[in-house]
Design an enzyme around this catalytic site. Sequence first.
Site, mmCIF file in Angstrom:
data_model
loop_
_atom_site.group_PDB
_atom_site.id
_atom_site.type_symbol
_atom_site.label_atom_id
_atom_site.label_comp_id
_atom_site.label_asym_id
_atom_site.label_seq_id
_atom_site.Cartn_x
_atom_site.Cartn_y
_atom_site.Cartn_z
ATOM 1 N N ASN A 234 5.650 6.274 10.076
ATOM 2 C CA ASN A 234 4.999 6.656 11.330
ATOM 3 C C ASN A 234 5.282 5.570 12.367
ATOM 4 O OD1 ASN A 234 2.776 6.762 13.407
ATOM 5 N ND2 ASN A 234 2.214 8.562 12.204
ATOM 6 N N PRO A 235 6.146 5.836 13.344
ATOM 7 C CA PRO A 235 6.534 4.798 14.308
ATOM 8 C C PRO A 235 5.365 4.219 15.096
ATOM 9 C CG PRO A 235 8.077 6.635 14.395
ATOM 10 C CD PRO A 235 6.929 7.076 13.515
ATOM 11 N N GLU B 120 2.756 -7.583 6.710
ATOM 12 C CA GLU B 120 2.736 -9.046 6.843
ATOM 13 C C GLU B 120 3.995 -9.643 7.450
ATOM 14 O OE1 GLU B 120 -0.682 -8.515 4.073
ATOM 15 O OE2 GLU B 120 1.312 -7.634 4.099
ATOM 16 N N LYS C 77 9.625 0.283 3.225
ATOM 17 C CA LYS C 77 9.293 -1.056 2.750
ATOM 18 C C LYS C 77 8.026 -1.521 3.468
ATOM 19 C CE LYS C 77 13.419 -3.044 3.475
ATOM 20 N NZ LYS C 77 14.531 -4.038 3.343
ATOM 21 N N GLY C 78 7.416 -2.577 2.955
ATOM 22 C CA GLY C 78 6.180 -3.068 3.533
ATOM 23 C C GLY C 78 6.393 -3.665 4.918
ATOM 24 N N GLY D 199 0.793 -1.221 0.000
ATOM 25 C CA GLY D 199 0.000 0.000 0.000
ATOM 26 C C GLY D 199 0.826 1.271 0.000
ATOM 27 N N ARG E 245 12.622 2.789 5.774
ATOM 28 C CA ARG E 245 12.281 3.981 6.552
ATOM 29 C C ARG E 245 10.863 3.844 7.102
ATOM 30 N NH1 ARG E 245 10.978 9.955 4.026
ATOM 31 N NH2 ARG E 245 10.692 11.067 6.006
#
Length: 275
Positions: A167-168, A241, A237-238, A82, A164
């Site tokens: 949003n932590p 999952e 990166k994603g 996304g 990166r």
Amino acid sequence: MGTGVAVSTYPSPRFPGNAATIRIGPDGRYTVRIAAADMGTGTWTALTQIAADALSVPVGQVEMRIGDTALPAASVAGFSAGINSWGTAIWEAADQLRARLRSEHGGIAPPEGLEVTAEMAGGNPDAERYAMHSFGAQFAEVRVDEDTGELRVTRLLGMFDVGRVINPKTARSQLIGGMTQGMSMALYEHSVLDPRFGHVVNHDFAQYHIASHADVHAVEAHWLDEPDPYTNPMGAKGLGEVGIVGTAAAIGNAVHHATGVRVRELPITLDKLVS
């Protein structure tokens, strides 16, 4: 008590077919439109942050509009793609808008405003040369009752390389949620198939068991602060999952460490331990 570890990896693809429109009004505020979907993972917030970063303006100057098929096309929400896919389209639109503002209007918004649409027809050209994956290592601590075989996961810890982190807060929620899903897969989830008709018999949450709050103890998620220069302009990166992938294996290894029993079919139920 036993401890176990397992590694995890999951693709971080960029889907084609995304477009984003950014408009700057005469008041200097930006409206970003893309038909992305927020399923509760924080997409709305993260895309707003990406747009503000790409435009070099405060987050408060950006209005993000998503979740409507009338907006510029966006790929599906899923497969850890996304932010990679939608964020890249927004970044490209921001680059084009800033370039036109500089070249045509001296960097100042015209009275009628200015609008740019960027269409990302293809995928990532760097995907042919580099592996686009997220990575992780998950650690589990379990306790097993010697008499009954009852099993509890007392601690989970994951360390991840997800590029990166935009949003932590929302990233941590996704990673600990993924590890909770992995624990649920390891201990509870099991589909029962009716061989006569091919139907799943336990097709609701009354019969298909998943982890509840009472089953989850200490869960920690951490990550490397290391942008990936090839996945997308944001360096992200994603992470939707990858938190799931290694958790069940780490729990299985911890159970083996505690009991000496190697369970190779999920879920790990007490009958498999006491038999």
